[in-house]
Design an enzyme around this catalytic site. Structure first.
Site, short mmCIF file in Angstrom:
data_model
loop_
_atom_site.label_atom_id
_atom_site.label_comp_id
_atom_site.label_asym_id
_atom_site.label_seq_id
_atom_site.Cartn_x
_atom_site.Cartn_y
_atom_site.Cartn_z
N GLY A 42 -16.49 -14.00 8.59
CA GLY A 42 -16.64 -15.38 8.13
C GLY A 42 -15.71 -15.60 6.95
N LEU A 43 -15.97 -16.65 6.20
CA LEU A 43 -15.09 -16.92 5.07
C LEU A 43 -14.98 -15.71 4.17
CD1 LEU A 43 -16.01 -20.55 4.05
CD2 LEU A 43 -13.95 -19.70 5.17
N ALA A 44 -16.12 -15.09 3.88
CA ALA A 44 -16.10 -13.96 2.96
C ALA A 44 -15.39 -12.76 3.60
CB ALA A 44 -17.53 -13.59 2.56
N GLY A 45 -15.78 -12.41 4.81
CA GLY A 45 -15.23 -11.21 5.44
C GLY A 45 -13.76 -11.36 5.79
N HIS A 266 -32.55 -27.69 4.07
CA HIS A 266 -31.60 -28.79 3.94
C HIS A 266 -32.28 -30.10 4.33
CE1 HIS A 266 -28.03 -31.19 4.39
NE2 HIS A 266 -27.30 -30.22 3.92
N SER A 284 -24.29 -33.46 7.76
CA SER A 284 -23.77 -33.10 6.45
C SER A 284 -24.37 -33.92 5.32
CB SER A 284 -22.27 -33.27 6.41
OG SER A 284 -21.82 -33.20 5.08
N ARG A 330 -30.71 -30.54 -2.96
CA ARG A 330 -31.34 -30.36 -1.65
C ARG A 330 -32.82 -30.04 -1.71
NH1 ARG A 330 -26.41 -27.02 1.15
NH2 ARG A 330 -25.12 -28.86 1.35
N ARG A 435 -29.04 -23.52 -3.87
CA ARG A 435 -27.60 -23.64 -3.87
C ARG A 435 -27.20 -25.11 -3.80
NH1 ARG A 435 -23.83 -24.51 0.02
NH2 ARG A 435 -25.27 -24.21 1.74
C1 LIG Z 1 -24.46 -26.07 9.56
C2 LIG Z 1 -24.02 -25.54 8.24
C3 LIG Z 1 -23.27 -26.34 7.39
C4 LIG Z 1 -22.85 -25.87 6.17
N1 LIG Z 1 -22.10 -26.69 5.37
C5 LIG Z 1 -21.66 -26.20 4.19
C6 LIG Z 1 -20.82 -27.00 3.36
O1 LIG Z 1 -20.49 -28.13 3.68
N2 LIG Z 1 -20.38 -26.47 2.20
C7 LIG Z 1 -20.70 -25.21 1.83
O2 LIG Z 1 -20.24 -24.78 0.79
N3 LIG Z 1 -21.51 -24.45 2.58
C8 LIG Z 1 -21.98 -24.90 3.75
N4 LIG Z 1 -22.78 -24.11 4.53
C9 LIG Z 1 -23.05 -22.74 4.13
C10 LIG Z 1 -21.88 -21.86 4.44
O3 LIG Z 1 -21.25 -22.28 5.61
C11 LIG Z 1 -22.25 -20.41 4.65
O4 LIG Z 1 -23.09 -19.99 3.66
C12 LIG Z 1 -21.02 -19.53 4.59
O5 LIG Z 1 -20.04 -20.01 5.45
C13 LIG Z 1 -21.34 -18.10 4.92
O6 LIG Z 1 -20.14 -17.38 5.05
P1 LIG Z 1 -20.16 -15.83 5.22
O7 LIG Z 1 -18.75 -15.41 5.31
O8 LIG Z 1 -20.99 -15.23 4.19
O9 LIG Z 1 -20.92 -15.56 6.59
P2 LIG Z 1 -20.68 -16.06 8.10
O10 LIG Z 1 -19.63 -17.07 8.19
O11 LIG Z 1 -22.00 -16.36 8.65
O12 LIG Z 1 -20.11 -14.79 8.80
C14 LIG Z 1 -20.88 -13.72 9.18
C15 LIG Z 1 -20.00 -12.74 9.89
O13 LIG Z 1 -20.68 -11.52 10.02
C16 LIG Z 1 -20.64 -11.07 11.33
N5 LIG Z 1 -21.85 -10.30 11.54
C17 LIG Z 1 -23.11 -10.64 11.23
N6 LIG Z 1 -23.94 -9.64 11.53
C18 LIG Z 1 -23.18 -8.65 12.02
C19 LIG Z 1 -23.45 -7.35 12.50
N7 LIG Z 1 -24.67 -6.87 12.50
N8 LIG Z 1 -22.42 -6.61 12.95
C20 LIG Z 1 -21.16 -7.08 12.93
N9 LIG Z 1 -20.85 -8.28 12.48
C21 LIG Z 1 -21.85 -9.06 12.03
C22 LIG Z 1 -20.51 -12.29 12.17
O14 LIG Z 1 -19.90 -11.96 13.39
C23 LIG Z 1 -19.62 -13.15 11.30
O15 LIG Z 1 -18.29 -12.81 11.52
C24 LIG Z 1 -23.19 -24.57 5.76
C25 LIG Z 1 -23.94 -23.77 6.60
C26 LIG Z 1 -24.38 -24.24 7.83
C27 LIG Z 1 -25.21 -23.36 8.68
#
Ligand SMILES: Cc1cc2nc3c(=O)[nH]c(=O)nc-3n(C[C@H](O)[C@H](O)[C@H](O)COP(=O)(O)OP(=O)(O)OC[C@H]3O[C@@H](n4cnc5c(N)ncnc54)[C@H](O)[C@@H]3O)c2cc1C
Ligand code: HEM
Ligand code: FES
Lengths: 637, 270, 257
Positions: A42-45, A266, A284, A330, A435
């Site tokens: 995801g964004l972080a990874g 939310h 949103s 929120r 948050r």
């Molecule tokens: C509908 C929605 C709208 C949002 N809108 C906003 C917004 O407008 N602004 C904002 O700031 N935030 C928003 N958020 C929150 C934000 O999107 C998330 O908190 C953030 O993107 C999380 O990013 P991440 O990289 O931590 O995880 P994720 O993007 O969830 O990535 C997780 C990754 O881990 C991998 N993974 C998970 N478990 C395993 C496993 N066991 N083995 C291997 N791989 C695994 C997945 O494949 C994926 O690649 C929103 C969230 C949602 C759900």
């Protein structure tokens, strides 16, 4: 367990700067000798994997979807905050810092939040340079919108697809590094356990979701960026695959779990329409820039919305929180919606909904403008509900959205297991008990692009790494444990589907550990979940075998972990005898129904430590000190 | 599994271009546009059949004029033959590639917006190829045309179209050409990247015009022949032809330039 | 409502597949297509049969994970809609619905309705990015970008990489996917330095992956849940032609070292 937060000394605005200087460096030629596993794209990874590869580390990256681009970050709609002050409306790093600490109801670590605010500006620059097509004004400069909990306009966005565009930027950077050979990508691969050797995180065990093959990956450090665990509620705005497995397994191997009960509900989601419902869809928060939230004045109102005269409408957010109005944070907006519905004034099927009305905005700026701003959201709403939001107000209801809790990390984003780093929504860090909108994207990218690339070097340079043999007893033991568990899951001669267990768990969590919680309910939930867990391991029906593409098995493993996590969440919620942010204990509220914090006893991070299956988890506390922001009652009135 | 690095082939620029699906398609578009130019010119030339009195002479003079351009005619012929060879080769290779891209067909497929014309380019193309071969044998070499005479296209056409099956084949081929161009004239500009973005990219006004005009213009001659609109004209006079060849106004307006090209395929007269 | 599903079942990548019919009862029109399949799968599981494998994740039309050829139409009958967002109100009681996986040489079937789309990632690896590294970016407002350019870039960038364009194309071509990325970056100043190189390399990779060529049928545009226009393909070709003609060969001497 010692919780050493490693917060650098010095004034808050110098901490990160001086820490960057104090940290050890790995010399460029040595970087390629280190191998880092990044779980999650995801964004972080993705940002972490790409950036560490750019620096020269060998990186392996994992995701369970078929492409890193599909991580759930893709779904974020509204935007990303940054203290650029491009609008000249008084924003600053200090203000973003303040808003975030206050928005989190004073349950976040000041130093982390300040760093986040500082880095926020670099993120925008980075993303623009990658080609992220942020919205722009006619003059060609970046546009901003407002988000809840802030009185400045500091949210950058790309239509209603900000998360998608930011993730594609990070994904493209990741693919660039994959092409160069710096990152090996493992898609459709799920991490099922963490390998800890001599107290250090040294690898993971994964399952190839296509062939079913188990694989062991050994390395010098492990980074988890696996997202949030909101799916413990079954229905949430998370993707169906979002899970807790990676962090839960790490927890069971010794990583402390911070504030598991802090869940964000939310306020603006499309209400549930039936039992078959598989997920809830977010509308949103940016919609609250122009939409007005209301319910009818009188309970049991039967008229359609346009026939209800102005005087008989209760714009309750504007009424109760005049200075933030529809843009209240929120947790507050969600609770207010619940209150309105509890008082019998909810709208739509089952009375579980409130109106989000664009009539006035359309009259003010015209339908075209509204379409330009929210066209795709309106379209999505119409597709799901078959109602035209330009003509009738949207119906919305709160839904589980984000989990502020996660693995406890220090200032370097390292968990209590040395070498195990946790980024993004998977860690507990920057948002406290609530948050603010548009801050998760900011945090994910800050962690991945700008924090871990520095702190991982510090970790690697501070230790010696003997190679771990593939047949090391710890490695073997972990592999065996994973195999054993999978064998058990497919071997249970049960009757109930995985989904039915998940649904039932979700209902318990939503009813007892959702928007409003109380001691009695939580206690009941703990025993209900324990019972459900027992039944699961006796009566779940997982068809097929482990040696094939088996989606039921994937799901079963995730639900098994949720069944354990759910209990910990309830225990955490039970122990926190106060209301703060997303955690609302009905026993602790002010006379007019606002959250009542107990700073004296609860200004700490609850970091839970696994004590063995069947044992009560151990509570550790990291005290929080507020030197730069005044501990105050949060008010948005 | 192909990796991006293999994408860098050591072959030459031209080779790489030809080997890529986009490059090949560009060649099809360019050769297709050459074809359109030719067909329009050819059609204009043919329409002299409708001049009424003196039409036979005009057609003859036109044929002679084309031959008087010296080497240019052969250059044009070369270009046209080259264009056809490239167009057909690319068509065959792309078709093979496209087929291979979906080895297992769908049990059910419901086209949404693609036109019948676009989906029948390949079959229409085969018909056109067959027609071109027939047409050269027929009107250029005179094989099987009753009373065929060199440099007398008017009467050759008149006589040729007394055979009902030739009329039928000709009409069919020209309708299919119209079909081919209905898609082709629209597509070629996009293939070349020469179209500006539009709100409705599937609209094709210009292509419709080109397709209708060519098909109608080319079909007019055999139809008119069947209806008996072409009477026995004055016998063609060689002497007059040289005298009038250079005179302006003989070739229909605008056809002069492309007219050269039309001769190159040496279809009706030569 | 009651339906009959005809679903492609295939046990694994190498296994032979066939259609299997499933009668489905009491489906609510408010369900999404995938929720309907969930119901079928729960029933199959309870009967001791293998549930139907299908890809999905976000269920809100943005991750691009869901697919399905529904009655011969990629993502089903509703315009600009992914399968996860398609609701059963688009069907009628008594309908018989054929459900197939995306079919293309470059998208091998993994199981039932799941296919392998990693070819798309490799096309992006060939050049679908801006070659900058983290930390050396100028201020976000250092370069003004005209709003129409930013908007056009965003239109193309909306691609979710689901593969419906390939699935719908009679040629199995990935042109729309590839062109969308080339257009997205090509519209922005940040994408200019690598613009022609990107087009050359991405097209070459697209060909290597055994996708078909473009005949401009327009089916891809109609199937695209994000309504990406085939105008992007014209743009891709333009960049390709320009690159093929003028792009300098990479110096063998390499960069500064
Ligand atoms: C509908 C929605 C709208 C949002 N809108 C906003 C917004 O407008 N602004 C904002 O700031 N935030 C928003 N958020 C929150 C934000 O999107 C998330 O908190 C953030 O993107 C999380 O990013 P991440 O990289 O931590 O995880 P994720 O993007 O969830 O990535 C997780 C990754 O881990 C991998 N993974 C998970 N478990 C395993 C496993 N066991 N083995 C291997 N791989 C695994 C997945 O494949 C994926 O690649 C929103 C969230 C949602 C759900
Ligand atoms: C000789 C026999 C011919 C064959 C076999 C043939 C075949 C084809 C095919 C298969 C295509 C579609 C290519 C694709 O997009 O996959 C095509 C396109 C085209 N053809 Fe032909 N064709 C023939 C003759 C002609 C003639 C005589 C003309 C012009 C008068 C012509 C003009 C075009 C044009 C303009 C295109 C469009 C190119 C594009 O899409 O960019 N073709 N042809
Ligand atoms: S499941 Fe994500 S787009 Fe359909």
């Amino acid at each position: 367990m010692d919780l050493i937060s490693n917060i650098p000394s010095g004034p808050i605005d110098k901490k990160w700067e001086s820490h960057k200087f104090d940290m050890k460096l790995v010399n460029p030629a040595n970087k390629r000798k280190y191998h880092v596993l990044v779980v999650g794209s995801g964004l972080a990874g993705a940002s972490a994997a790409a950036t560490m590869s750019e620096l020269g580390y060998q990186v392996s990256c994992f995701c369970f979807q078929d492409s890193p681009r599909r991580a759930h970050s893709i779904a974020a709609q509204g935007g990303i905050n940054a203290a650029k002050n491009y609008q000249n409306d008084g924003d600053s790093v200090q203000r973003l810092f303040y808003d975030t600490v206050k928005g989190g109801d004073f349950r976040a670590r000041e130093a982390n939040v300040y760093r986040l605010a500082e880095i926020s500006v670099n993120i925008i620059d980075q993303c623009v340079a990658q080609g992220v097509p942020f919205a722009r004004e006619y003059g060609g400069l970046l546009a901003n919108r407002s988000f809840g909990g802030a009185q400045v306009s500091r949210t950058f966005y790309a239509r209603g697809q900000t998360g998608q565009q930011l993730l594609l930027g990070a994904y493209q950077a990741l693919e660039k590094e994959i092409a160069k050979g710096g990152v090996r990508m493992y898609t459709r691969t799920e991490m099922l356990d963490l390998i800890v050797v001599d107290g250090q995180a040294r690898g993971i065990v994964t399952r190839n979701l296509v062939s079913g093959a188990m694989e062991t990956h050994l390395a010098d450090a492990v980074v988890l960026a696996t997202g949030g665990y909101g799916n413990v509620f079954y229905l949430s705005t998370n993707a169906r695959g979002s899970n807790t497995t990676a962090i839960w397994r790490a927890y069971k191997r010794g990583a402390a779990f911070g504030n598991p009960c802090y869940t964000q509900i939310h306020p603006t989601c499309i209400p549930q329409s039936g039992d078959y419902q598989s997920k809830l869809t977010l509308m949103s928060e940016s919609l609250r820039n122009d939409g007005r939230v209301w319910v009818p004045q009188s309970p049991g109102e039967k008229r359609p919305p346009h026939q209800i005269p102005e005087a008989e409408r209760d714009y309750y957010l504007e009424r109760k929180y005049p200075s933030f109005g529809n843009l209240s944070p929120r947790d507050i907006a969600s609770r207010a919606a619940k209150e309105a519905c509890d008082s019998g004034r909810g709208v739509g099927p089952g009375g579980l909904g409130v109106y989000l009305d664009f009539r006035d905005a359309i009259n003010r700026v015209g339908r075209d403008k509204i379409e330009e701003r929210y066209g795709n959201l309106f379209q999505m709403y119409q597709r799901i509900t078959d109602e035209d939001p330009y003509a009738v107000p949207m119906r919305i209801y709160p839904a589980v959205h984000y989990t502020m809790g996660g693995l406890w990390v220090d200032y370097n984003l390292m968990s209590t297991i040395p070498g195990l780093h946790v980024l993004g929504e998977a860690n507990f860090s920057d948002h406290g008990a609530n948050r603010l909108g548009a801050s998760a994207l900011m945090q994910g990218l800050a962690d991945g692009y700008f924090v871990i690339p520095y702190t991982i070097g510090h970790y690697l340079a501070s230790r010696k790494f003997a190679p771990v043999a593939p047949d090391h007893p710890e490695v073997r033991a972990t592999e065996r444990a994973v195999e054993e568990r999978l064998r058990r899951l497919v071997g249970i001669p049960g009757k109930r589907t995985v989904q039915s267990f998940h649904r039932e768990l979700g209902k318990v969590m939503w009813d007892k550990c959702g928007m409003a919680r109380d001691a009695e309910g939580l206690q009941r939930a703990v025993s209900q979940i324990q019972g459900l867990r027992e039944e699961f391991w006796e009566n779940v029906n997982v068809p097929g075998s482990g040696a094939e593409l088996n989606q039921s098995l994937e799901q079963a493993g995730r639900v098994a972990d949720f069944l354990e996590l759910g209990e910990l969440m309830c225990r955490d919620a039970l122990h926190r005898e106060e209301s703060c942010g997303g955690h609302f204990r009905t026993e602790h509220q002010t006379a007019d129904g606002e959250a009542l914090r107990n700073d004296e006893q609860f200004t700490y991070v609850a970091a839970w430590e696994h004590a063995g299956d069947g044992q009560a988890p151990i509570l550790n506390k990291e005290p929080l000190t507020f030197e730069n922001v005044h501990l105050a009652t949060r008010s948005y009135k | 599994m192909p990796t991006p690095d293999e994408a860098r082939s050591p072959a030459s620029r031209v080779r790489r271009f030809w080997d890529s699906s986009v490059g090949k398609k560009v060649v099809m578009a360019v050769t297709g546009i050459i074809g359109i130019g030719f067909v329009l010119g050819h059609m204009a030339g043919n329409l002299q059949m409708f001049k009424g009195a003196g039409a036979a002479q005009a057609m003859h003079d036109y044929a002679v004029l084309l031959r008087s351009t010296g080497g240019l005619l052969y250059v044009m012929r070369g270009i046209l033959v080259g264009a056809i060879v490239l167009h057909v080769t690319a068509a065959l290779q792309l078709t093979a590639r496209n087929r291979a891209a979906r080895p297992v067909p769908y049990a059910k497929r419901t086209p949404q917006v693609s036109t019948l014309a676009s989906r029948t380019m390949r079959y229409g193309g085969v018909l056109l190829m067959a027609f071109i071969v027939f047409h050269i044998a027929d009107m250029t070499l005179g094989i099987g045309v009753p009373g065929f005479r060199h440099l007398d296209p008017y009467n050759n056409l008149r006589n040729g179209f007394t055979r009902w099956w030739a009329v039928l084949f000709y009409v069919l081929a020209m309708l299919s050409l119209g079909f081919h161009l209905f898609h082709g004239a629209w597509a070629s500009l996009r293939t070349l990247g020469a179209r500006r973005p539009s709100a409705a990219p599937l609209h094709r006004n210009m292509a419709v015009a080109i397709a209708v005009v060519t098909a109608a213009g080319l079909v007019a001659v055999p139809i008119a022949a069947v209806l008996g609109l072409f009477r026995d004209d004055m016998p063609v006079s060689e002497a007059m032809s040289t005298a009038r060849a250079g005179a302006p106004g003989i070739t229909p307006a605008g056809a002069a330039a492309i007219g050269t090209a039309s001769a190159a395929a040496s279809v009706p007269r030569a | 409502m009651n339906l009959t599903l005809r679903v492609w079942r295939q046990a694994g990548p190498a296994a032979a597949g066939q259609f299997v019919e499933y009668p489905v009862r009491d489906i609510s029109t408010e369900m999404s297509f995938l929720e309907m399949l969930d119901v079928v799968n729960e029933q199959l599981t309870e009967q001791g049969d293998a549930p139907i494998a299908f890809d999905h994740d976000c269920r809100e039309g943005i991750c691009g994970m869901c697919s399905l050829m529904i009655d011969g139409v990629a993502h089903g009958p509703m315009q600009a809609t992914t399968t996860c967002q398609l609701h059963m109100r688009s069907f009628r009681d008594g309908d018989s619905i054929t459900v197939e996986p995306w079919r293309a040489q470059a998208f091998p079937v993994l199981r039932d309705l799941c296919v392998d789309r990693t070819a798309f990632d490799r096309i992006v690896q060939a050049g679908g990015f801006v070659s900058i590294t983290t930390g050396n970016a100028p201020d976000g407002n250092a370069i003004a970008i005209p709003k129409p350019d930013a908007d056009a870039a965003m239109d193309a960038a909306a691609c979710i990489g689901c593969g419906a364009c390939v699935a719908a194309c009679p040629n199995g071509s990935a042109s729309l996917f590839t062109a969308a990325k080339i257009s997205h970056l090509g519209h922005l100043p940040q994408g200019q330095p690598e613009r022609y190189r990107r087009a050359l390399r991405m097209v070459a990779q697209m060909d290597l992956e055994t996708f078909g060529g473009c005949t401009l049928f327009g089916e891809c545009q109609a199937a695209c849940p994000k309504e990406i226009s085939i105008d992007t393909i014209a743009r891709m070709n333009r960049d390709y032609i320009f690159g093929a003609a003028f792009e300098q060969e990479e110096s063998r001497a390499g960069g500064a070292g």
